[in-house]
Design an enzyme around this catalytic site. Structure first.
Site, mmCIF file in Angstrom:
data_model
loop_
_atom_site.group_PDB
_atom_site.id
_atom_site.type_symbol
_atom_site.label_atom_id
_atom_site.label_comp_id
_atom_site.label_asym_id
_atom_site.label_seq_id
_atom_site.Cartn_x
_atom_site.Cartn_y
_atom_site.Cartn_z
ATOM 1 C CB SER A 44 -4.812 -0.697 3.504
ATOM 2 O OG SER A 44 -5.903 0.140 3.134
ATOM 3 C CG HIS A 250 -3.585 3.756 1.723
ATOM 4 N ND1 HIS A 250 -3.984 3.590 0.411
ATOM 5 C CD2 HIS A 250 -4.258 2.822 2.442
ATOM 6 C CE1 HIS A 250 -4.862 2.593 0.350
ATOM 7 N NE2 HIS A 250 -5.046 2.118 1.571
#
Length: 268
Positions: A44, A250
């Site tokens: 990711s 993230h």
């Protein structure tokens, strides 16, 4: 962990730009991909989870037009571009699903991988929801996995990349530290923040060693993210996002363009 001695001018340039790259090929000119294809592999952090602007056809892989591979391709126009990174990917997923675009004409490969193998999501869930001691215990379990099992998993991926794309320059990129310490900041305790940062350093060290042993370049984003951690006041990382839990921890779009992209650009 440098394996070659850089010329003083190159060292000065790297220090001045705040980029950290290691590997035998790190001081070469960044023109390798101009005459060949670029393949972006990984999890990711490479697909761009957290950056928004997801490509609908990528489905649950959540590939973003603001992710560093997409931005690098737009800026450099290699002869071909395969954006294969996928949210949630582990080393086995890379081997099973992401290597089909590699061939003898591939000139550049980038990859972030290993965090999911080590149980990153479970570590963060434990540290957010449970006690300091539970957080530290889960991190120690992850570190044990990094010591015992992850190196072999990384070797399998790196060997496969070399076999399928023998002429490619391979840039293995690590993970950032997540927290700026010593700040007044709501959320996790300083004990947890420090332990999470230590865990990031631990997996980066393992990934770096395996990359260097395969004569790949290691791109260290901890340098570019310095001053942009959670609790810094100018974070390039999402903290816990209960509305979109998968984006938690993230990089934001700014983290992709300001943290990851310069490291790849300098290494490619």
């Amino acid at each position: 962990m440098r394996r070659s001695r850089f010329a003083a001018s190159v060292t000065s340039l790297l220090l001045a730009t705040g980029l950290a790259l290691t590997g035998a090929a790190a001081a070469q000119a960044s023109t390798v991909a101009a005459n060949g294809g670029y393949v972006a592999l990984g999890d990711s952090y490479s697909s761009g989870v957290g950056a928004g602007s997801y490509i609908s056809s990528s489905g649950s892989c959540d590939r973003s037009t603001k992710a560093y591979p997409y931005l690098w391709n737009a800026a450099h126009s290699p002869s071909s571009f395969a954006f294969n990174a996928c949210s949630g990917a582990k080393t086995d997923d890379v081997l099973a699903n992401q290597l089909g675009s590699l061939n003898s004409s591939t000139a550049l490969v980038s990859i972030t991988i290993g965090g999911n193998d080590a149980g990153f999501a479970d570590v963060m869930t434990t540290c957010v929801l449970q006690s300091d001691s539970s957080c530290l215990s889960r991190i120690n379990t992850a570190k044990a996995y990094v010591d015992s099992t992850l190196p072999g998993k990384l070797d399998a991926v790196y060997d496969a990349i070399s076999a399928k794309a023998p002429s490619a320059r391979v840039v293995v990129i690590g993970y950032p530290r997540f927290y700026k310490l010593g700040q007044t900041c709501l959320g996790l305790s300083e004990t947890k923040r420090s332990a999470i940062n230590s865990a990031a350093d631990y997996i980066d060290a393992a990934i770096q060693k395996r990359a260097l042993d395969h004569d790949f370049v290691f791109g260290d984003v901890r340098t570019t993210f310095t001053g942009h951690e959670i609790c810094s006041g100018d974070s390039w990382l999402h903290s816990v996002n209960w509305l979109s839990i998968g984006e938690s921890y993230h990089p934001t779009a700014a983290g992709q363009s300001g943290g990851y992209l310069p490291v790849l650009t300098n290494a490619a």
